[in-house]
Scaffold this active site. Structure first.
Site, PDB file in Angstrom:
ATOM      1  N   LEU A  66       5.521   2.987   3.137  1.00  0.00           N
ATOM      2  CA  LEU A  66       4.975   1.833   2.425  1.00  0.00           C
ATOM      3  C   LEU A  66       4.433   0.879   3.473  1.00  0.00           C
ATOM      4  O   LEU A  66       5.173   0.435   4.360  1.00  0.00           O
ATOM      5  CB  LEU A  66       6.047   1.140   1.580  1.00  0.00           C
ATOM      6  CG  LEU A  66       5.644  -0.210   0.962  1.00  0.00           C
ATOM      7  CD1 LEU A  66       4.440  -0.054   0.037  1.00  0.00           C
ATOM      8  CD2 LEU A  66       6.819  -0.842   0.225  1.00  0.00           C
ATOM      9  N   GLU A  67       3.140   0.581   3.378  1.00  0.00           N
ATOM     10  CA  GLU A  67       2.487  -0.342   4.300  1.00  0.00           C
ATOM     11  C   GLU A  67       2.346  -1.692   3.601  1.00  0.00           C
ATOM     12  O   GLU A  67       1.626  -1.808   2.602  1.00  0.00           O
ATOM     13  CB  GLU A  67       1.113   0.209   4.691  1.00  0.00           C
ATOM     14  CG  GLU A  67       0.343  -0.652   5.667  1.00  0.00           C
ATOM     15  CD  GLU A  67      -1.039  -0.061   5.986  1.00  0.00           C
ATOM     16  OE1 GLU A  67      -1.537  -0.289   7.097  1.00  0.00           O
ATOM     17  OE2 GLU A  67      -1.605   0.640   5.103  1.00  0.00           O
ATOM     18  N   ILE A  68       3.054  -2.682   4.094  1.00  0.00           N
ATOM     19  CA  ILE A  68       2.979  -4.026   3.520  1.00  0.00           C
ATOM     20  C   ILE A  68       2.018  -4.866   4.361  1.00  0.00           C
ATOM     21  O   ILE A  68       2.112  -4.889   5.590  1.00  0.00           O
ATOM     22  CB  ILE A  68       4.376  -4.665   3.452  1.00  0.00           C
ATOM     23  CG1 ILE A  68       5.190  -3.969   2.340  1.00  0.00           C
ATOM     24  CG2 ILE A  68       4.301  -6.164   3.221  1.00  0.00           C
ATOM     25  CD1 ILE A  68       6.573  -4.525   2.141  1.00  0.00           C
TER      26      ILE A  68
ATOM     27  N   THR B  53      -3.518   1.874   8.216  1.00  0.00           N
ATOM     28  CA  THR B  53      -3.601   3.310   7.932  1.00  0.00           C
ATOM     29  C   THR B  53      -4.985   3.730   7.448  1.00  0.00           C
ATOM     30  O   THR B  53      -5.543   4.717   7.942  1.00  0.00           O
ATOM     31  CB  THR B  53      -2.529   3.726   6.908  1.00  0.00           C
ATOM     32  OG1 THR B  53      -2.639   2.887   5.751  1.00  0.00           O
ATOM     33  CG2 THR B  53      -1.135   3.603   7.504  1.00  0.00           C
TER      34      THR B  53
ATOM     35  N   HIS C 177       0.839  -1.193   0.000  1.00  0.00           N
ATOM     36  CA  HIS C 177       0.000   0.000   0.000  1.00  0.00           C
ATOM     37  C   HIS C 177       0.877   1.247   0.000  1.00  0.00           C
ATOM     38  O   HIS C 177       1.482   1.605   1.013  1.00  0.00           O
ATOM     39  CB  HIS C 177      -0.923  -0.020   1.225  1.00  0.00           C
ATOM     40  CG  HIS C 177      -1.821   1.168   1.332  1.00  0.00           C
ATOM     41  ND1 HIS C 177      -2.350   1.599   2.534  1.00  0.00           N
ATOM     42  CD2 HIS C 177      -2.291   2.033   0.389  1.00  0.00           C
ATOM     43  CE1 HIS C 177      -3.100   2.667   2.318  1.00  0.00           C
ATOM     44  NE2 HIS C 177      -3.067   2.952   1.035  1.00  0.00           N
TER      45      HIS C 177
END
Length: 753
Positions: free
Chosen positions: A483-485, A521, A472
């Protein structure tokens, strides 16, 4: 001349001296056991000893100060040294110690030249400023700056006094108030360094320059007239204005006004930098040094600095975090990335992959028109870098050639990772998965850039769900740092590790979270935005609501954010959240009318604000007709500003606690970084979890319960907060609770032990 290496193995030199036949003494700094040099607790004594030894040698005609590290000059002071201080007086004395060390360099009997390659930041740049000249390498790794303001501090080794005298106040304040870093060429253009040369000849050029200075004499310190550079022709028609008390007051007051319009009084370090520079301007160098020391002492123990230093520490830890707990898991090499969708997100992902990760991209869209728009977007970012002289035209062309467009799946057969950035439609994403499994690399990782759909649902359509993951990104991709993994219970650990490594190469701060609707998030943003909608429905004026949240520390207000993201997008995400979480995400009546009226925000110039005339007015104006659409009458001043901010912020904080308790987050650290870097949660408050720790869980619960009585179940405190309030638990520190674990059970275990 030796220093403790910090690992218990005895004394080792930090500063070494090489005496050359031509009379130049080369002083090399090399902190043992560290990849980068930092100024540690014994640095002042080291400096004093080395320069005392040099002073005794009649063979020394000049000195060159450089680094023994391959790609680092000095990266600044060791942050642990600052965090260890217990009082303002102790911190102020630490500053004075640094000032004396730099004075020893500046007053040395023969010229001292800094040969700079790699990071030259904070105390590193202050060391270079104390030298009589500076030569930098033209390598991209060479960066100069004073980033202390980003830690809630100010330069404390005479940097606030030497930098303005060298480059002028305007350029100096720009560096100190923003913390930005510049390369060697930019440093030379502003007069910060004397020359920029290729790294292989850096030392030799610095030695020749030092001998030249020895022949003609050290340069004289520049006078205070350089301060006039700050004001420019428009602001300061005559130098005399800055040389009289009234003129100085006017210009510094104006500078403070401009500063406060940006910081809104939430970042005291920036204001103190102005104060200290002004003190040196008005009362002289020595007075400026004392003002610097006292201000540093005050800031070092401030809550803002404490939180900002915590953030710095967290980001350093995340650089080492591989996203998996098993140390034996290895990431796979990624030599090519496929991107599905050439819109703003897909094109942005393509840019950071080629420019930063140095990995070629195959970019797919459904037609040539979409591809042309995507390639134009990538070219536009590169052109801006050329315009700012951050890359050459040749480098731009080479990078652009690394993004190859296609309207089919040709060229995807060797892409180890494929990132989809298509519309938020589950059926479409299932189709993308099947196409990649049919036409892509036999072991391709399929990563979705979805902002709300659970990755498990996307993986349900895959033959190999273990290779499906969420990546994301945030818009605009080339500017947003997070960066949201997202991983599911079926995601293979090597897939996680590979995507984390790729994200880091793309220049991102990476957090790994567990799967769920909205992940972390998007999920915590939803109640924040929803509460803003409730306040609007109560008649709170748009501009009052935005201003209240910006005063609390957010970079933009929630209504502005909704206009930017798209009101229609917000409605779609809101429905997904409502379906998953029920009453807690219930919107107020009337908001659906905005979409019915085709008010989508900035994208179609119809939202809460007026668009099209901002260049003339330089300030956005609210579209007053929006109140009629919502069916409300604005009530200016009816709700206290602190309540507006608290209701929205607590909605986000409470949801973050729910994510923590449910195990969506791996740690409170990740939750703090995700909220700050992804959503703009006020950095000086440390993130949702450090904010709770600072205020106290009991106080947070009481506030939530008060709002719950007034406004309903959406403010019901998260169970983990209630339990923490009962046992005095925290999210960080010695009494920290574990993500996904019940606090009471942990407390009981402590008692038994």
């Amino acid at each position: 001349m030796s220093g403790q290496n910090g690992n218990g193995s005895g004394e080792r030199r930090v500063l070494g001296i090489e005496q050359r036949p031509d009379g130049v003494a080369v002083v090399r700094m090399d902190v043992p056991g560290e990849t980068m040099n930092t100024l540690q607790g014994n640095f002042a004594a080291e400096f004093a000893q080395v320069f005392d030894d040099l002073d005794k040698s009649s063979e020394v005609r000049a000195v060159v100060f450089t680094s023994g590290k391959p790609d680092s000059f000095i990266a600044g002071a060791d942050i642990r040294m600052i965090q260890a201080v217990k009082s303002a007086a102790e911190a102020a004395e630490l500053s004075r110690t640094g000032q004396r060390a730099m004075a020893r360099v500046a007053s040395f009997r023969v010229p001292v030249v800094a040969a700079i390659h790699g990071a030259c930041l904070g105390g590193g740049l202050e060391t270079a400023l104390a030298c009589h000249a500076r030569i930098a390498s033209d390598d991209k790794k060479t960066k100069l700056g004073l980033p202390e303001v980003q830690l809630g501090l100010l330069p404390a080794a005479a940097g606030t006094q030497r930098l303005p005298r060298l480059v002028g106040v305007r350029a100096a304040l720009d560096l100190m108030l923003t913390g930005r870093q510049i390369d060697g060429r930019r440093a030379k253009s502003m007069g910060l360094v004397d020359d920029v040369v290729p790294a292989p000849v850096l030392l030799e050029v610095a030695c020749r320059h030092a001998l030249s200075l020895a022949e003609r004499g050290k340069p004289e310190p520049r006078g205070l007239q350089r301060f006039a550079a700050f004001f420019g022709k428009r602001e300061l028609a005559q130098l005399a204005l800055a040389e009289n008390p009234l003129g100085r007051k006017v210009v510094f007051d104006q500078a403070r006004k401009q500063l406060l319009s940006k910081t809104r009084g939430n970042y005291p370090a920036a204001e103190r930098i102005l104060d200290v520079v002004r003190a040196g301007f008005e009362a002289g160098f020595e007075a400026g040094l004392e003002a610097e020391a006292l201000a540093f002492g005050e800031l070092a123990i401030s809550p803002e600095a404490s939180q900002l230093m915590n953030i710095f520490t967290a980001t350093v830890e995340l650089k080492k975090d591989r996203g998996v707990d098993d140390a034996h898991v290895e990431s796979k090499a990624v030599h090519k990335v496929g991107v599905l969708g050439a819109g703003l997100m897909g094109a942005g992902i393509a840019y950071v992959t080629t420019h930063l990760a140095k990995t070629p991209v195959r970019l797919k869209d459904r037609d040539d028109q979409g591809l042309a728009a995507g390639m134009k977007y990538v070219a536009g970012i590169l052109d801006e870098r050329v315009k700012k002289k951050r890359m050459t035209r040749m480098e731009r062309d080479r990078l652009l050639s690394q993004v190859t467009p296609t309207a089919d799946y040709s060229g995807f057969h060797d892409a180890q990772v494929v990132i989809e950035a298509v519309f938020e439609d589950l059926a479409l994403k299932h189709q993308m998965v099947k196409h990649i499994e049919a036409h892509g690399h036999p072991k391709a990782i399929f990563a979705s850039n979805t902002s709300s759909l659970p990755i498990g649902q996307i993986a349900a359509g895959a033959a190999h769900p273990e290779r499906v993951i969420g990546m994301h990104y945030f818009s605009p991709v080339h500017k947003m740092p997070l960066l949201e993994i997202i991983v599911t219970p079926r995601t293979a650990p090597w897939v996680t590790a590979t995507c984390v490594e790729l994200g880091k190469k793309q220049g991102k701060t990476v957090i790994v979270v567990n799967d769920g609707v909205g992940f972390y998030t998007s999920r915590i943003l939803a109640p924040y935005m929803n509460e803003a909608a409730w306040l609007l429905s109560e008649g709170v004026p748009v501009e009052e609501l935005d201003a209240a949240l910006m005063d609390w520390g957010y970079p933009v207000g929630p209504v502005t954010l909704l206009d930017e993201v798209g009101i229609d997008v917000g409605e779609k995400v809101g429905k997904i959240m409502l379906g998953a979480f029920g009453d807690r995400m219930s919107p107020p009546p009337g908001m659906e009318k905005l979409v019915a009226e085709q008010r989508f925000g900035r994208k179609n110039a119809r939202g809460f604000y007026l668009y099209g005339d901002t260049k003339k007015t330089k300030k956005k104006r609210v579209d007053q007709s929006v109140y009629a659409v919502l069916g409300v009458t604005p009530k200016p001043g009816a709700t206290p500003k602190h309540e507006l901010a608290e209701r929205c912020a607590l909605a986000m904080v409470n949801e973050a606690a729910l994510c923590f308790g449910e195990g969506i987050l791996r740690s409170a650290r990740d939750g703090d970084i995700g909220a700050i870097f992804g959503l703009g949660f006020p950095p000086f408050r440390g993130g949702p979890f450090r904010y709770v720790d600072a205020v106290g869980a009991l106080d947070i619960v009481r506030r939530l319960e008060r709002y719950e009585k007034q406004h309903g179940k959406r403010f019901a405190p998260a169970p983990v907060l209630v339990e923490m309030a009962q046992v005095g638990g925290t999210f960080h520190g010695e009494r920290a609770v574990r993500a996904g674990a019940r606090v009471a059970a942990q407390e009981s275990a402590r008692v038994r032990v």
